[in-house]
Motif scaffolding. Structure first.
Motif, mmCIF file in Angstrom:
data_model
loop_
_atom_site.group_PDB
_atom_site.id
_atom_site.type_symbol
_atom_site.label_atom_id
_atom_site.label_comp_id
_atom_site.label_asym_id
_atom_site.label_seq_id
_atom_site.Cartn_x
_atom_site.Cartn_y
_atom_site.Cartn_z
ATOM 1 N N SER A 144 -0.695 71.640 9.601
ATOM 2 C CA SER A 144 0.252 71.437 8.491
ATOM 3 C C SER A 144 0.393 69.963 8.131
ATOM 4 O O SER A 144 0.779 69.635 6.997
ATOM 5 C CB SER A 144 1.610 72.035 8.842
ATOM 6 O OG SER A 144 2.145 71.439 10.019
ATOM 7 N N ARG A 145 0.071 69.081 9.070
ATOM 8 C CA ARG A 145 0.188 67.646 8.780
ATOM 9 C C ARG A 145 -0.686 67.249 7.591
ATOM 10 O O ARG A 145 -0.314 66.372 6.807
ATOM 11 C CB ARG A 145 -0.193 66.862 10.040
ATOM 12 C CG ARG A 145 -0.210 65.352 9.882
ATOM 13 C CD ARG A 145 -0.463 64.693 11.221
ATOM 14 N NE ARG A 145 -1.653 65.213 11.868
ATOM 15 C CZ ARG A 145 -2.882 64.729 11.656
ATOM 16 N NH1 ARG A 145 -3.061 63.728 10.807
ATOM 17 N NH2 ARG A 145 -3.920 65.240 12.295
ATOM 18 N N ARG A 146 -1.842 67.873 7.458
ATOM 19 C CA ARG A 146 -2.693 67.602 6.307
ATOM 20 C C ARG A 146 -2.384 68.520 5.135
ATOM 21 O O ARG A 146 -2.519 68.127 3.973
ATOM 22 C CB ARG A 146 -4.166 67.738 6.713
ATOM 23 C CG ARG A 146 -4.635 66.630 7.651
ATOM 24 C CD ARG A 146 -6.120 66.759 7.939
ATOM 25 N NE ARG A 146 -6.594 65.653 8.775
ATOM 26 C CZ ARG A 146 -7.849 65.538 9.193
ATOM 27 N NH1 ARG A 146 -8.744 66.458 8.862
ATOM 28 N NH2 ARG A 146 -8.205 64.512 9.942
ATOM 29 N N ILE B 33 7.964 67.611 6.977
ATOM 30 C CA ILE B 33 7.652 66.929 8.238
ATOM 31 C C ILE B 33 8.657 65.820 8.515
ATOM 32 O O ILE B 33 9.118 65.644 9.657
ATOM 33 C CB ILE B 33 6.212 66.377 8.194
ATOM 34 C CG1 ILE B 33 5.227 67.536 8.285
ATOM 35 C CG2 ILE B 33 5.973 65.379 9.322
ATOM 36 C CD1 ILE B 33 3.779 67.119 8.325
ATOM 37 N N TRP C 61 6.385 56.769 4.938
ATOM 38 C CA TRP C 61 5.074 57.345 5.208
ATOM 39 C C TRP C 61 4.180 57.315 3.961
ATOM 40 O O TRP C 61 3.040 56.864 4.014
ATOM 41 C CB TRP C 61 5.263 58.770 5.724
ATOM 42 C CG TRP C 61 3.989 59.544 5.955
ATOM 43 C CD1 TRP C 61 2.748 59.051 6.215
ATOM 44 C CD2 TRP C 61 3.868 60.969 5.967
ATOM 45 N NE1 TRP C 61 1.840 60.086 6.389
ATOM 46 C CE2 TRP C 61 2.499 61.273 6.239
ATOM 47 C CE3 TRP C 61 4.768 62.030 5.785
ATOM 48 C CZ2 TRP C 61 2.039 62.595 6.323
ATOM 49 C CZ3 TRP C 61 4.298 63.329 5.876
ATOM 50 C CH2 TRP C 61 2.942 63.603 6.138
ATOM 51 N N ASP D 50 -4.933 70.762 17.531
ATOM 52 C CA ASP D 50 -3.475 70.709 17.370
ATOM 53 C C ASP D 50 -2.819 71.979 17.886
ATOM 54 O O ASP D 50 -1.733 71.930 18.479
ATOM 55 C CB ASP D 50 -3.121 70.498 15.896
ATOM 56 C CG ASP D 50 -3.516 69.120 15.397
ATOM 57 O OD1 ASP D 50 -3.888 68.281 16.227
ATOM 58 O OD2 ASP D 50 -3.453 68.891 14.170
ATOM 59 N N PRO E 41 5.487 66.837 2.038
ATOM 60 C CA PRO E 41 5.673 65.993 3.226
ATOM 61 C C PRO E 41 7.129 65.864 3.666
ATOM 62 O O PRO E 41 7.393 65.495 4.817
ATOM 63 C CB PRO E 41 5.112 64.633 2.778
ATOM 64 C CG PRO E 41 4.101 64.972 1.740
ATOM 65 C CD PRO E 41 4.678 66.153 1.015
#
Length: 608
Positions: free
Chosen positions: A371-373, A385, A230, A323, A382
């Motif tokens: 939370s992805r950002r 995730i 990623w 989201d 990261p």
């Protein structure tokens, strides 16, 4: 005081150039934990211990397999070794993983207490203290003590995990070792000195629990690989050679232990995985090949030119709300689906009432929105995730293959650990924004709401048995009186028929062979011929066939007889209740709804 007290501005800046810039607070002054955080962590640990010991205030024993664990611990304490070749219990591979028995027997000897007391207290207390390495792990992922403490608290009280580690079982101790090992694995990214305690912890994990060892390998390797695919170079600027070498050595050592020492478990592997029987050489080659492939993928991904430098972007209100709604619908939709579809790997279904009972748990899922950002704010964040993705992928494999070893339900607790971190990260961001926009009172109101969310999840850790497929993990003092009487009144060479719970206790404490799951006709059926056949010859519990000399029944069995913990508990049939009231069953012990019946042979052709 800083304007964003829960998540300081230096951790959540308005803009930043990349994760390298934002990850620095974890070093120097930011790496030192202040006294207030230490006191909060101590208080959280004490409350965690109280939460996991709470069932002992109600039950004599909490954990349906405790009888077997007691027998193995007592044997180890008395003889110095566990029975490696012959073990007549339901969990016939339990003796292959002696970690919990070594620790409990050592604690019993050192403290001068009996093995049962050591099992029931030492193991849950150690499992509760996993909140400390959880805090350290989350603090390494994201350099903010409050976020780390909130995440550790959420992971500790989340129902599937807290309920599991409250049992004096190998998985409880294995959970502690997994969390500690993952923390050391992350620390070893920048400090190789952590590999010594990491190696010792990994060795303890291998001899404690097979599935926990698997989850550590999947979490560490899968999380690292997906993170590098990623965001290349996010794990470390250097190639992660030492991490891959360690995980390869761990995988080979784990497989060697399974085949060389854990003979009963190794026999299961010899029968095949997903229809394939690779043996030690094949499984080791597959593990090493997987590690090498992971290294090649990382090398290839890093070799590709980057189009742009990784950036840090905070979630917008619109994307966070989107989201949140999507995760809420997906979480509640999946829960409601289980009303009509059995939980994968079991026959257990839920009810609308159970979904409402577990609502605080389901509310955790949508709070991961954004939370992805947010994870891009720190270099290693990261990993949470990708760790979640690796365990999720394993769960999907378990569902697709219907594996008896890779049980989908066992993934829940390891999915909730990284999810709790992501929820804490989002809540910290939201509370920080509240403080900046509305002032200190709004910030404190948000902090109180987070505490209420923790308390609500702590309140549902021990749900009613009806919400767990009717299975009751607790055994009352009346049950204890029943199996103590059997130890006195029934010779140890005779076989006792009962459900899973009482069979474990009768076998573990009294030494009698027991039936566990081999008598559905006796307790659930309406055909006397089928019941008589089980009385004449039943598995007790596996390949050992015995005539049943006595039958033990308690109040729980009358409303829900649980023969297999993965299946629905069903009430005793009216026919079964009727035939226990007369010949060939003679009551030897009665205490309220609890009874022990002697079986008189030869059996009649009919009853009633």
């Amino acid at each position: 005081m800083e304007p964003i007290a829960f998540c300081p501005a230096r951790v959540f800046p308005d803009r930043a150039g990349g994760p390298e810039d934002v990850g620095r607070p974890a070093r120097g002054r930011g790496a030192r934990m202040n006294r207030a955080t230490g006191l909060l962590l101590l208080g959280a640990a004490i409350l965690s211990v109280a939460l996991l010991l709470e069932p002992l205030a109600t039950y004599a024993i909490f954990g349906s397999d405790t009888g077997e664990y007691y027998r193995l611990t007592a044997a180890l304490l008395a003889t110095g070794h566990d029975p490696l070749a012959s073990y007549g219990g339901w969990g016939f591979a339990y003796q292959d993983f002696p970690g919990i028995f070594l620790l409990s027997a050592g604690a019993a000897g050192a403290l001068g207490v009996d093995p049962l007391a050591a099992l029931e207290t030492v193991i849950p207390v150690l499992a509760a203290l996993s909140i400390v390495p959880l805090f350290l792990l989350f603090r390494r992922l994201f350099p903010n003590d409050r976020v780390a403490l909130l995440g550790a608290a959420l992971a500790t009280v989340a129902m599937p995990r807290a309920f599991s580690i409250a049992h004096p079982a190998p998985l409880a101790l294995g959970d502690l070792f997994v969390v500690a090992a993952l923390w050391m694995f992350l620390e070893g990214r920048t400090d190789p000195r952590f590999y010594l305690p990491l190696s010792l912890t990994a060795a303890a994990l291998v001899v404690t629990h097979h599935l926990s060892s698997y989850f550590f390998l999947v979490s560490a390797l899968g999380g690292l690989l997906l993170m590098e695919l990623w965001r290349p170079g996010a794990w470390s600027r250097r190639f992660p050679l030492r991490e891959l070498l360690f995980l390869g050595a761990f995988a080979v050592g784990l497989i060697a232990f399974w085949f060389d020492y854990a003979h009963q478990f190794g026999a299961i592997l010899e029968e095949g995985i997903f229809g394939i029987a690779p043996g030690f050489a094949g499984l080791s080659a597959a593990a090493v090949g997987g590690i090498v492939l992971a290294g090649l993928l990382v090398r290839v991904r890093r070799a590709r030119p980057r189009r742009r430098r990784p950036s840090v972007r905070l979630p917008s209100d619109r994307s966070a709300l989107r989201d949140f709604v999507l995760l809420l619908v997906a979480g509640l939709g999946g829960a409601l689906l289980l009303v009509s579809v059995a939980l994968p790997g079991t026959q257990q279904r839920t009810t609308v009432g159970a979904v409402l009972f577990f609502l605080p748990l389901f509310l955790l899922i949508p709070f991961a929105a954004g939370s992805r950002r947010l994870v891009t704010m720190a270099r290693t964040a990261p990993f949470a995730i990708t760790w979640l993705g690796a365990v999720g992928a394993s769960a999907l494999v378990g569902i697709a293959t219907q594996s008896a070893v890779l049980l989908p339900a066992r993934h829940a607790e390891y999915l909730l650990i990284p999810l709790s971190f992501l929820v804490a990260l989002t809540l910290g961001w939201l509370i920080g924004r509240l403080g900046a926009a509305r002032g200190r009172r709004a910030m404190w109101a948000g902090a109180v709401a987070a505490v209420v969310l923790i308390a609500a999840n702590a309140a549902i850790v021990y749900p009613p048995p009806a919400d767990l497929g009717g299975f009751n993990e607790g055994l009352t003092y009346g049950d204890a009186a029943l199996w103590m009487w059997i130890g006195i009144g029934i010779p140890g060479n005779l076989t006792v028929g009962s459900d899973h719970r009482l069979s474990s206790m009768v076998f573990g404490f009294d030494g009698n062979n027991a039936t566990w799951d081999s008598t559905p006709g006796l307790f659930w059926g309406s055909n006397w011929s089928a019941a008589a056949g089980e009385l004449s010859s039943s598995r007790a519990p596996h390949s050992y066939f015995h005539a049943i000399n006595a039958v033990a029944v308690d109040s729980v069995m009358r409303s829900g007889t649980a023969l297999d913990p993965g299946q629905l508990a069903q009430p005793m049939s009216p026919a079964a209740i009727a035939w226990f009231a007369g010949p060939p069953f003679v009551p030897l012990y009665e205490n309220g709804a609890a009874a022990v019946y002697w079986v008189v042979f030869p059996l009649p052709a009919s009853v009633g």
